[in-house]
Design a protein around this motif. Structure first.
Motif, PDB file in Angstrom:
ATOM      1  N   ILE A 206      75.904  64.106  16.966  1.00 53.28           N
ATOM      2  CA  ILE A 206      76.146  65.475  17.231  1.00 53.28           C
ATOM      3  C   ILE A 206      77.320  65.979  18.137  1.00 53.28           C
ATOM      4  O   ILE A 206      77.239  67.460  18.234  1.00 53.28           O
ATOM      5  CB  ILE A 206      74.715  65.608  18.945  1.00 53.28           C
ATOM      6  N   TRP A 207      77.916  65.626  18.500  1.00 48.68           N
ATOM      7  CA  TRP A 207      79.336  65.510  19.159  1.00 48.68           C
ATOM      8  C   TRP A 207      80.759  65.099  18.930  1.00 48.68           C
ATOM      9  O   TRP A 207      80.508  63.599  18.621  1.00 48.68           O
ATOM     10  CB  TRP A 207      79.480  65.659  20.669  1.00 48.68           C
ATOM     11  N   MET A 208      81.680  65.699  18.734  1.00 51.27           N
ATOM     12  CA  MET A 208      82.596  64.684  18.442  1.00 51.27           C
ATOM     13  C   MET A 208      84.161  65.372  19.201  1.00 51.27           C
ATOM     14  O   MET A 208      83.471  66.879  20.571  1.00 51.27           O
ATOM     15  CB  MET A 208      83.732  65.286  17.130  1.00 51.27           C
ATOM     16  N   SER A 209      84.810  64.750  20.209  1.00 49.42           N
ATOM     17  CA  SER A 209      85.982  64.817  20.987  1.00 49.42           C
ATOM     18  C   SER A 209      87.353  65.177  20.366  1.00 49.42           C
ATOM     19  O   SER A 209      86.753  63.774  19.798  1.00 49.42           O
ATOM     20  CB  SER A 209      85.502  64.491  22.220  1.00 49.42           C
ATOM     21  N   PHE A 263      93.661  68.938  27.343  1.00 50.20           N
ATOM     22  CA  PHE A 263      92.404  69.294  27.982  1.00 50.20           C
ATOM     23  C   PHE A 263      91.656  68.457  27.211  1.00 50.20           C
ATOM     24  O   PHE A 263      92.069  68.132  25.225  1.00 50.20           O
ATOM     25  CB  PHE A 263      92.478  70.926  27.333  1.00 50.20           C
ATOM     26  N   ILE A 264      90.450  67.574  27.280  1.00 49.58           N
ATOM     27  CA  ILE A 264      89.646  67.339  26.113  1.00 49.58           C
ATOM     28  C   ILE A 264      88.221  68.179  26.230  1.00 49.58           C
ATOM     29  O   ILE A 264      88.183  68.936  26.418  1.00 49.58           O
ATOM     30  CB  ILE A 264      88.444  66.338  27.322  1.00 49.58           C
ATOM     31  N   LEU A 265      88.524  68.541  24.086  1.00 46.85           N
ATOM     32  CA  LEU A 265      87.997  69.370  23.690  1.00 46.85           C
ATOM     33  C   LEU A 265      86.505  68.829  23.427  1.00 46.85           C
ATOM     34  O   LEU A 265      86.554  67.495  22.227  1.00 46.85           O
ATOM     35  CB  LEU A 265      88.305  70.522  22.546  1.00 46.85           C
ATOM     36  N   LYS A 266      85.365  69.043  23.491  1.00 48.25           N
ATOM     37  CA  LYS A 266      84.253  68.855  22.971  1.00 48.25           C
ATOM     38  C   LYS A 266      83.306  69.174  21.753  1.00 48.25           C
ATOM     39  O   LYS A 266      83.273  70.801  22.613  1.00 48.25           O
ATOM     40  CB  LYS A 266      83.146  68.122  24.193  1.00 48.25           C
ATOM     41  N   ILE A 267      83.301  69.225  20.798  1.00 50.66           N
ATOM     42  CA  ILE A 267      82.972  70.419  19.364  1.00 50.66           C
ATOM     43  C   ILE A 267      81.649  69.760  19.371  1.00 50.66           C
ATOM     44  O   ILE A 267      80.712  68.816  18.504  1.00 50.66           O
ATOM     45  CB  ILE A 267      83.385  70.218  19.077  1.00 50.66           C
ATOM     46  N   GLN A 268      80.117  70.294  19.215  1.00 52.11           N
ATOM     47  CA  GLN A 268      79.128  70.260  18.962  1.00 52.11           C
ATOM     48  C   GLN A 268      78.834  70.540  16.825  1.00 52.11           C
ATOM     49  O   GLN A 268      79.280  71.512  16.734  1.00 52.11           O
ATOM     50  CB  GLN A 268      77.864  71.453  19.415  1.00 52.11           C
ATOM     51  N   ILE A 269      78.609  68.975  16.530  1.00 48.04           N
ATOM     52  CA  ILE A 269      78.254  69.297  15.216  1.00 48.04           C
ATOM     53  C   ILE A 269      77.547  69.615  14.666  1.00 48.04           C
ATOM     54  O   ILE A 269      77.262  69.559  13.312  1.00 48.04           O
ATOM     55  CB  ILE A 269      79.510  68.389  14.586  1.00 48.04           C
ATOM     56  N   ARG A 270      76.467  69.100  15.049  1.00 50.04           N
ATOM     57  CA  ARG A 270      75.074  69.383  14.832  1.00 50.04           C
ATOM     58  C   ARG A 270      73.757  69.860  16.080  1.00 50.04           C
ATOM     59  O   ARG A 270      74.219  68.885  16.761  1.00 50.04           O
ATOM     60  CB  ARG A 270      74.517  67.927  14.705  1.00 50.04           C
ATOM     61  N   GLU A 271      73.338  70.024  15.774  1.00 42.93           N
ATOM     62  CA  GLU A 271      71.992  71.330  17.213  1.00 42.93           C
ATOM     63  C   GLU A 271      71.585  69.998  16.961  1.00 42.93           C
ATOM     64  O   GLU A 271      70.871  68.864  16.726  1.00 42.93           O
ATOM     65  CB  GLU A 271      71.185  71.303  15.789  1.00 42.93           C
ATOM     66  N   GLN A 272      71.132  70.037  18.771  1.00 43.97           N
ATOM     67  CA  GLN A 272      70.690  68.567  19.689  1.00 43.97           C
ATOM     68  C   GLN A 272      68.948  69.259  19.039  1.00 43.97           C
ATOM     69  O   GLN A 272      68.442  70.124  18.920  1.00 43.97           O
ATOM     70  CB  GLN A 272      70.766  69.328  21.512  1.00 43.97           C
ATOM     71  N   PRO A 273      67.854  68.145  19.259  1.00 45.62           N
ATOM     72  CA  PRO A 273      66.876  68.032  19.150  1.00 45.62           C
ATOM     73  C   PRO A 273      66.245  69.202  20.018  1.00 45.62           C
ATOM     74  O   PRO A 273      66.082  69.821  20.631  1.00 45.62           O
ATOM     75  CB  PRO A 273      65.894  66.751  20.166  1.00 45.62           C
ATOM     76  N   ALA A 274      65.254  69.692  19.516  1.00 48.51           N
ATOM     77  CA  ALA A 274      65.172  71.002  19.853  1.00 48.51           C
ATOM     78  C   ALA A 274      64.224  70.700  21.006  1.00 48.51           C
ATOM     79  O   ALA A 274      63.556  70.075  21.350  1.00 48.51           O
ATOM     80  CB  ALA A 274      63.682  72.097  18.526  1.00 48.51           C
ATOM     81  N   THR A 275      64.034  71.990  21.509  1.00 51.34           N
ATOM     82  CA  THR A 275      62.859  72.064  23.067  1.00 51.34           C
ATOM     83  C   THR A 275      62.361  72.800  23.198  1.00 51.34           C
ATOM     84  O   THR A 275      61.779  73.520  21.540  1.00 51.34           O
ATOM     85  CB  THR A 275      63.913  73.176  23.825  1.00 51.34           C
ATOM     86  N   ARG A 276      61.371  72.058  23.408  1.00 50.55           N
ATOM     87  CA  ARG A 276      59.918  72.174  23.350  1.00 50.55           C
ATOM     88  C   ARG A 276      59.133  73.350  24.581  1.00 50.55           C
ATOM     89  O   ARG A 276      59.719  73.195  25.783  1.00 50.55           O
ATOM     90  CB  ARG A 276      58.803  71.009  22.898  1.00 50.55           C
TER      91      ARG A 276
END
Length: 276
Positions: A206-209, A263-276
């Motif tokens: 989900i994340w890379m940094s 600076f530590i950069l976190k990048i979302q590369i895929r959506e998180q599990p959907a919220t309900r």
């Protein structure tokens, strides 16, 4: 919201009396020891309070935000509240409290969670005196965690964090000597996301940094992958675009000077599990 209110009230009432203001004095009692997790891109100090469906996991995290600390609480009975973007972290005994940004989300386990982000760690005098952490949001009873003496647990977290920084090629003393870390400007102009990357990144990632080396003028002059995406192509493109487009307010030292800093950069590369 009802589930959260009932849980906070019933759990607190079961373990502690109320003070004059009606809030529990002691709070939820721990049901596990503290655990320090040396993760890939952060250090996590974790402990469980309560049990089963009435239990919470509290995590205190140091990592991507070099000067900041994340307080994360997860639990089956938490209800995601997208409308509430601020909360308060209180220290007990005493009346000291900090208003912080909050983010609500759902973990891959299905548990709801919220995150409070503080600009800096607790001061030594606060660590020595604190025995309870209180987390409050508008319209809900506070969550109170009877954390006990935090000196040894937070010392273990600090040691983990120093090891993490050293492994990244960063001198921990340089971070301690910062008054403020680099502050990113106009993130939307960095153009670091491409839908095509989703298919190229590692499945389940989900994340890379990455670590950016930021100059005294606020320009990214170097990029190093810390937590890869699983695709060398994606990792390379992120670094190329970061060095080309990223701009910051420079870091400021305790002496008041503009200084080089990571600076530590976190990048979302895929959506998180959907919220309900």
């Amino acid at each position: 919201m009802t589930n959260l209110l009932l849980l906070a009230l019933s759990a607190a009432a079961a373990v502690a009396p109320a003070d004059n203001g009606g809030a529990p004095q002691q709070g939820l009692l721990p049901s596990s020891p503290w655990n320090v997790d040396y993760a890939e891109a952060e250090c996590r100090l974790s402990r469980t309070f309560g049990a089963g469906a009435d239990g919470y996991t509290l995590r205190i995290i140091r990592g991507a935000n070099l000067k900041g600390v994340q307080y994360v609480v997860a639990g089956q009975s938490l209800k995601i509240r997208d409308w509430n973007h601020s909360g308060t972290l209180g220290l007990r005994p005493g009346e000291r409290a900090y208003k912080l940004m909050v983010a609500w989300y759902r973990l891959p386990t299905g548990e709801s969670a919220f995150q409070l982000l503080a600009d800096d760690a607790l001061r030594p005098d606060e660590i020595a005196s604190t025995r309870g952490l209180v987390m409050e949001f508008d319209g809900a009873e506070p969550l109170v965690f009877a954390v006990g003496n935090l000196e040894k647990p937070l010392a273990a977290l600090a040691s983990c964090y120093d090891d993490l920084l050293t492994g990244w090629g960063i001198d921990p003393a340089d971070i301690r000597n910062l008054k403020t870390a680099p502050d990113p400007l106009d993130l939307h102009t960095w153009h670091l996301y491409d839908d095509a990357w989703i298919g190229k990144a590692e499945k389940g990632k989900i994340w890379m940094s990455v670590r950016l080396d930021v100059s005294e003028t606020g320009k990214a002059v170097g990029c190093h992958t810390l937590s890869p995406s699983g695709s060398a192509e994606v990792d390379t493109k992120v670094c190329v675009l970061s060095v080309k487009n990223a701009r910051f307010k420079p870091a400021i030292s305790t002496a008041g000077d503009k200084v080089k800093a990571p600076f530590i950069l976190k990048i979302q590369i895929r959506e998180q599990p959907a919220t309900r």
